[in-house]
Every structure is written in structure tokens, then in C-alpha cells.
Scaffold this motif. Sequence first.
Motif, PDB file in Angstrom:
ATOM      1  N   LEU A 129      54.747  26.145   2.098  1.00 41.99           N
ATOM      2  CA  LEU A 129      54.261  27.512   2.318  1.00 41.99           C
ATOM      3  C   LEU A 129      53.068  27.828   1.412  1.00 41.99           C
ATOM      4  CD1 LEU A 129      55.191  29.862   0.009  1.00 41.99           C
ATOM      5  CD2 LEU A 129      57.432  29.342   0.966  1.00 41.99           C
ATOM      6  N   MET A 130      53.038  27.210   0.221  1.00 43.62           N
ATOM      7  CA  MET A 130      51.920  27.483  -0.680  1.00 43.62           C
ATOM      8  C   MET A 130      50.625  26.836  -0.213  1.00 43.62           C
ATOM      9  SD  MET A 130      52.657  29.689  -2.977  1.00 43.62           S
ATOM     10  CE  MET A 130      51.379  29.485  -4.246  1.00 43.62           C
ATOM     11  N   THR A 131      50.702  25.815   0.646  1.00 48.79           N
ATOM     12  CA  THR A 131      49.451  25.285   1.200  1.00 48.79           C
ATOM     13  C   THR A 131      48.731  26.369   1.991  1.00 48.79           C
ATOM     14  OG1 THR A 131      50.550  24.428   3.204  1.00 48.79           O
ATOM     15  CG2 THR A 131      50.316  22.907   1.343  1.00 48.79           C
ATOM     16  N   PHE A 132      49.488  27.184   2.716  1.00 44.86           N
ATOM     17  CA  PHE A 132      48.858  28.253   3.506  1.00 44.86           C
ATOM     18  C   PHE A 132      48.347  29.361   2.593  1.00 44.86           C
ATOM     19  CE2 PHE A 132      48.768  32.047   6.182  1.00 44.86           C
ATOM     20  CZ  PHE A 132      48.081  31.572   7.295  1.00 44.86           C
ATOM     21  N   VAL A 133      49.133  29.733   1.594  1.00 43.42           N
ATOM     22  CA  VAL A 133      48.689  30.772   0.660  1.00 43.42           C
ATOM     23  C   VAL A 133      47.400  30.343  -0.036  1.00 43.42           C
ATOM     24  CG1 VAL A 133      49.289  32.041  -1.439  1.00 43.42           C
ATOM     25  CG2 VAL A 133      51.028  31.655   0.335  1.00 43.42           C
ATOM     26  N   GLU A 134      47.343  29.078  -0.447  1.00 42.65           N
ATOM     27  CA  GLU A 134      46.133  28.601  -1.130  1.00 42.65           C
ATOM     28  C   GLU A 134      44.943  28.516  -0.175  1.00 42.65           C
ATOM     29  OE1 GLU A 134      45.681  28.424  -4.260  1.00 42.65           O
ATOM     30  OE2 GLU A 134      47.783  28.821  -4.777  1.00 42.65           O
ATOM     31  N   ALA A 135      45.186  28.240   1.086  1.00 41.11           N
ATOM     32  CA  ALA A 135      44.092  28.266   2.066  1.00 41.11           C
ATOM     33  C   ALA A 135      43.564  29.684   2.231  1.00 41.11           C
ATOM     34  CB  ALA A 135      44.574  27.705   3.402  1.00 41.11           C
ATOM     35  N   CYS A 136      44.478  30.658   2.273  1.00 41.87           N
ATOM     36  CA  CYS A 136      44.046  32.057   2.332  1.00 41.87           C
ATOM     37  C   CYS A 136      43.223  32.411   1.090  1.00 41.87           C
ATOM     38  CB  CYS A 136      45.259  32.976   2.434  1.00 41.87           C
ATOM     39  SG  CYS A 136      46.156  32.887   3.997  1.00 41.87           S
ATOM     40  N   ARG A 137      43.674  31.937  -0.066  1.00 38.91           N
ATOM     41  CA  ARG A 137      42.944  32.215  -1.307  1.00 38.91           C
ATOM     42  C   ARG A 137      41.527  31.653  -1.240  1.00 38.91           C
ATOM     43  NH1 ARG A 137      45.005  33.324  -6.130  1.00 38.91           N
ATOM     44  NH2 ARG A 137      47.057  32.557  -5.489  1.00 38.91           N
ATOM     45  N   ALA A 138      41.392  30.427  -0.733  1.00 33.55           N
ATOM     46  CA  ALA A 138      40.070  29.805  -0.656  1.00 33.55           C
ATOM     47  C   ALA A 138      39.140  30.598   0.255  1.00 33.55           C
ATOM     48  CB  ALA A 138      40.201  28.364  -0.169  1.00 33.55           C
ATOM     49  N   TRP A 139      39.653  31.076   1.380  1.00 33.19           N
ATOM     50  CA  TRP A 139      38.829  31.891   2.275  1.00 33.19           C
ATOM     51  C   TRP A 139      38.414  33.190   1.596  1.00 33.19           C
ATOM     52  CZ3 TRP A 139      36.121  30.992   6.416  1.00 33.19           C
ATOM     53  CH2 TRP A 139      36.453  29.933   7.276  1.00 33.19           C
ATOM     54  N   ILE A 140      39.363  33.865   0.949  1.00 32.85           N
ATOM     55  CA  ILE A 140      39.077  35.165   0.352  1.00 32.85           C
ATOM     56  C   ILE A 140      38.110  35.021  -0.819  1.00 32.85           C
ATOM     57  CG2 ILE A 140      40.135  37.058  -0.955  1.00 32.85           C
ATOM     58  CD1 ILE A 140      42.653  36.611   0.862  1.00 32.85           C
ATOM     59  N   GLU A 141      38.317  34.009  -1.657  1.00 38.05           N
ATOM     60  CA  GLU A 141      37.429  33.831  -2.814  1.00 38.05           C
ATOM     61  C   GLU A 141      36.022  33.416  -2.391  1.00 38.05           C
ATOM     62  OE1 GLU A 141      39.169  31.144  -5.593  1.00 38.05           O
ATOM     63  OE2 GLU A 141      40.727  32.557  -6.248  1.00 38.05           O
ATOM     64  N   THR A 142      35.911  32.727  -1.274  1.00 42.84           N
ATOM     65  CA  THR A 142      34.597  32.245  -0.835  1.00 42.84           C
ATOM     66  C   THR A 142      33.827  33.296  -0.061  1.00 42.84           C
ATOM     67  OG1 THR A 142      35.511  30.009  -0.670  1.00 42.84           O
ATOM     68  CG2 THR A 142      33.386  30.381   0.372  1.00 42.84           C
TER      69      THR A 142
END
Length: 459
Positions: A129-142
Motif C-alpha cells: 500500500l505504501m508504494t501507492f502512497v509514495e507514488a502520490c507523494r512523488a506526483w504532488i511534490e513534483t
Amino acid sequence: MSSIESVLETADSNTDAALERLFALLRMPSISTDPAYHSDCVATADWLVAELSSLGFDASRRDTPGKPMVVAHGGPQDGPHVLFYGHYDVQPADPLNLWKSDPFDPQIEERDGAKVIRARGAADDKGQLMTFVEACRAWIETSGALPLRVTILFEGEEESHSPSLVPFLKENAEELTADIALICDTGMWDTQTPSICTMLRGMVAEEIIIRAADRDLHSGGYGGPAANPIRVLSHILASLHDDQGRVTLEGFYDGVREVPGELAQQWESLGFDAEEFLGKVGLSVPAGEQGIPALHQIWARPTCEFNGILGGYTGDGFKTVLPAEARAKISCRLVWDQDPLAIREALRARVHHLLPADCEVEFIPHGADRASVMAIDNPAFEAARQALADEWPKEAVYTGGGGSIPIAGHFKQVLGLDSMLIGFGQDDDAIHSPNEKYDLNSFTGGTRSWVRVMAALAK
């Protein structure tokens, strides 16, 4: 909107911090089956709410009669909308003496030349589940925003049969309905080949108890004229299959379909070796339906299996007894459009038909769920498959699942949603067992994969 390459670079640069966050989650003993860990489950839900809120999600803990749900909403309000599901609860870690390290003290270890994350829940399902959370983080931070509308549902009772899930889905159906559901609780075909699981078998399970005399009898005094529940039960069980391995229950194969040609060709391209598969557990010859490839048996054919049988004296030594009762546990794995309730009735009818005088039967049901078959003609499936293929060395494939993941069926029946089951686990992750692990490459590659899949689905 930022380019995918920029988002992937952000995800890569976040790896060390992402592992710290995952380790913090793994340290929480969120064991849903043991009431002693209820407060840990609540604390884990609160941790996830705080983490998602820090990313800009509208996140909240939703209490239930059991363990809390975590619900979060983010991204644009128009355009494609996905519902992402994972579960934060874990199996008990017992037996502790078989672990190489503390199951709730996550470690990075070297294993066969590759790095793995060792902890309870690393693969099932916190790492996933954290793979998806971290993908969301990468989109938001970028780029400052998600590329599509996202609703997140994290459950805390998956490992204890999800008693609160269906009522919660029904009560919150309007809020949770999306265009498609994403479930990250499955695995890859191998370390090089990602997969989307598009078929999951359903199941109907039944316990049968045959009773005869009002007490155990001496076989010398009563053997012959007295009904023997073990013999009666054995006769019934033997009647359930023919010499070709097919199930003989009336109407059992109603709703069973052939695997479509293109999908069958894709499965054949996987190079599945039945002898090698069976050899890993000390077997060699496929024992199911004759003429059906073993992989098809596992993914796309129904079964009727005996999971336990008990009767009479089973202790050390010998006791010449006719038991008063005998019992068996039977599970039928179901595919395509089979009706579990109709199959349960057919099984019970067979038992009644073969039940002799002086015997009575009790049935104890243990669940009945339909199979889940995804509509892969939905363009989202092919878009996601291509996105996965862009990340991994080999082409992504559609696969089936021999077991059951009830949440996919619940999403279909309650919310009307098809599900894409995309996970990055490996066969040797030892989920539910001591020394559970999750490949570091599964975690980092999974995060990068979700970045790509989100971009593909946004289009």
C-alpha cells in the motif's frame, strides 16, 4: 503537469525517506485477529491519516464496530476517478522463535544477492500500500497535484475476514464509488514480469457431520449390522469425482466458460512447468481434471477439495470402535459465473441422496462467494498493462488467481466497480509465515509503476 520522467526522478530521490516511513509503519503491531492489539490498530490508522493529510488529502479515520477504516480523497474533482484499496492489519507473528529478527523491527537484508525488507507486513500489505502512497507523494511534490482523482480506502480487518467491510461499503457507497478500483494485494509473475490479476476464484465451504448410533460402539459387538458414519461419509466423498477428475454434482459446471483464445495464448507464453511447480512440494503428476493444463486448473477451472476429515479413534495405539459421528470439511473453488449457493444445495442434495437409514446429517456453512472476473476489454486495463511494461524488463501479462480476494467481489457487488489487481509481491515473500519479506526492488519498482499507471489512467 510534470513529465513522467520528472515524477520518477522524484520517486527515486525519495527512496531513503520512503523506507523510513515504511519502517515506521512496519513497527506498529497492527494484528487484527488479537484483541490485545486493538489500540495498535487504531494507532496505525491514525498514522496513515496523518501521513495522507500531510500530502494534502482530505483524510479521516472512520470507526467501525471492529477496526477503523481510513478514507482519503485527493486530486482534481473532474476526470477519471480511481479507488485504491489496501489493508494495514497484519497476521500474528507466531511462532516467534522461527524469525531471524524481531518481526516488528524491520531490517534491510541481503538475500541471494538482492536486498529485501524483513518484517511482518512487509509484503502483506504495508509495503504494497505504501508504494501507492509514495507514488502520490512523488506526483504532488513534483507538480503540486495528482494527475487524476483518487479515493483511498485502507482497511484494518482483512486478516480477520473483514466483518466490518461490507456494511461500511454499503453505508458509504456514494462516497466510495469511482470509475475503477485498484487493489495492491497480489504479486508479479516473476521478478522480471509484472502482472494484472484479472480472475479470482470464488469459494463455497461446507462442513458435513454424519451421525448414527447414540454413542461409540465396539466393532466386535456391533460391526456389520450397525451403521458406520466413517464408511457412510467416505462413500459420499468418493462419489464427488469421476475417474477423469471431474466433479459429479448436478449443475456443478453451469456457468463455467473456456478461457478466451488470446488470453490462453498469453498464459501459454508464461512457460509454466507443471512438473517443476509440483516438484517444489514433492509431487510430480498433475492430479486434477485430465486433459486440462495445470495453470488453467489453478486459474480458470473449479475444484472440489477435501480439507479435513475426522472420525473415530485417532490417538496412539488402536481402538476397535465404530464412531458415533464422522465429519469432513469441503471447499469448492469457483470460476466464471458459477453460483455458490446452487452448488451448496447440490452438495447437500448429494449427501441426503446417499444417506442411509439410521443416519442423520448436519451441515455447517463456512462462506459462499462468487468468482471475480474483470472486464479486460475496459481500455483502462490495457493502458495500465502498457504502463507496467514500460517499467519492468518484460511485457506485463494478465494472470489469474487460484485463491480468493473477497474485496474484489465486494467492490463489484456493492459498488459496481471492476478492479485492477496490481501487486509487486513475489512467491517467496513468506506472507503469513515467519521471516516475511518484501524485495526492495518490489518497493521501489512498485512506486515507479504506480507513477506510470496513474499517468496512463489519467488519459
